[in-house]
Motif scaffolding. Structure first.
Motif, mmCIF file in Angstrom:
data_model
loop_
_atom_site.group_PDB
_atom_site.id
_atom_site.type_symbol
_atom_site.label_atom_id
_atom_site.label_comp_id
_atom_site.label_asym_id
_atom_site.label_seq_id
_atom_site.Cartn_x
_atom_site.Cartn_y
_atom_site.Cartn_z
ATOM 1 N N PRO A 34 86.069 104.560 38.589
ATOM 2 C CA PRO A 34 86.176 103.228 37.977
ATOM 3 C C PRO A 34 85.410 103.163 36.653
ATOM 4 N N ALA A 35 85.930 102.372 35.750
ATOM 5 C CA ALA A 35 85.245 102.131 34.478
ATOM 6 C C ALA A 35 84.067 101.194 34.712
ATOM 7 N N PRO A 36 83.067 101.236 33.834
ATOM 8 C CA PRO A 36 81.968 100.266 33.951
ATOM 9 C C PRO A 36 82.519 98.836 33.987
ATOM 10 N N PHE A 37 81.891 98.028 34.800
ATOM 11 C CA PHE A 37 82.182 96.604 34.987
ATOM 12 C C PHE A 37 83.447 96.336 35.803
ATOM 13 N N THR A 38 84.012 97.391 36.397
ATOM 14 C CA THR A 38 85.089 97.211 37.373
ATOM 15 C C THR A 38 84.501 96.512 38.592
ATOM 16 N N THR A 39 85.256 95.582 39.165
ATOM 17 C CA THR A 39 84.819 94.986 40.428
ATOM 18 C C THR A 39 85.599 95.631 41.571
ATOM 19 N N ILE A 40 84.884 95.884 42.657
ATOM 20 C CA ILE A 40 85.485 96.467 43.846
ATOM 21 C C ILE A 40 85.224 95.506 44.998
ATOM 22 N N THR A 41 86.297 95.024 45.591
ATOM 23 C CA THR A 41 86.185 94.032 46.657
ATOM 24 C C THR A 41 86.399 94.675 48.029
ATOM 25 N N TYR A 42 86.035 93.920 49.037
ATOM 26 C CA TYR A 42 86.304 94.337 50.408
ATOM 27 C C TYR A 42 87.793 94.638 50.566
ATOM 28 N N ARG A 43 88.609 93.762 50.032
ATOM 29 C CA ARG A 43 90.065 93.940 50.138
ATOM 30 C C ARG A 43 90.531 95.217 49.440
ATOM 31 N N ASP A 44 89.928 95.535 48.289
ATOM 32 C CA ASP A 44 90.269 96.781 47.595
ATOM 33 C C ASP A 44 90.028 97.994 48.495
ATOM 34 N N ILE A 45 88.942 97.961 49.218
ATOM 35 C CA ILE A 45 88.617 99.078 50.116
ATOM 36 C C ILE A 45 89.594 99.097 51.290
ATOM 37 N N GLU A 46 89.860 97.931 51.855
ATOM 38 C CA GLU A 46 90.816 97.826 52.965
ATOM 39 C C GLU A 46 92.182 98.374 52.573
ATOM 40 N N GLU A 47 92.608 98.062 51.350
ATOM 41 C CA GLU A 47 93.947 98.443 50.889
ATOM 42 C C GLU A 47 93.987 99.834 50.247
#
Length: 101
Positions: A34-47
């Motif tokens: 990921p590039a700096p300042f990318t947000t990673i959510t719970y849903r991103d991990i789930e999907e």
């Protein structure tokens, strides 16, 4: 301005290179970081949008727990920061002018 400074407090932000909020920890489906300042959510991990490089069940479960806890408070999501304050690096040390003060 040094005549106006009466006290200095030093706080050390410290991270290992593979900290959860650094790009080295994560990869996308294509193996990109990921590039700096990318947000990673719970849903991103789930999907499967983002996964930890060490993708054992235990690490994935911990990442889900961590991101869910951040998001539950309603104010934060996991943000990828530029590498900074890496333990053992120059960026982790106190600058000499502060040490000399």
């Amino acid at each position: 301005n040094k005549h106006f400074i009466h006290e200095i407090f030093v706080s050390m932000d410290s991270h290992y290179p593979n900290h959860i909020a650094h790009a080295l920890f994560w990869v996308d489906r294509d193996g990109n970081r990921p590039a700096p300042f990318t947000t990673i959510t719970y849903r991103d991990i789930e999907e499967g949008v983002w996964k930890p490089l060490e993708d054992s069940e235990e690490v994935i479960a911990w990442c889900k727990t961590y991101t869910k806890a951040l998001e539950r408070k309603g104010r934060m999501t996991l943000t990828i920061w530029p590498d900074h304050c890496i333990i053992g690096s120059k960026g982790h040390s106190i600058v000499s002018s502060i040490n000399e003060a």
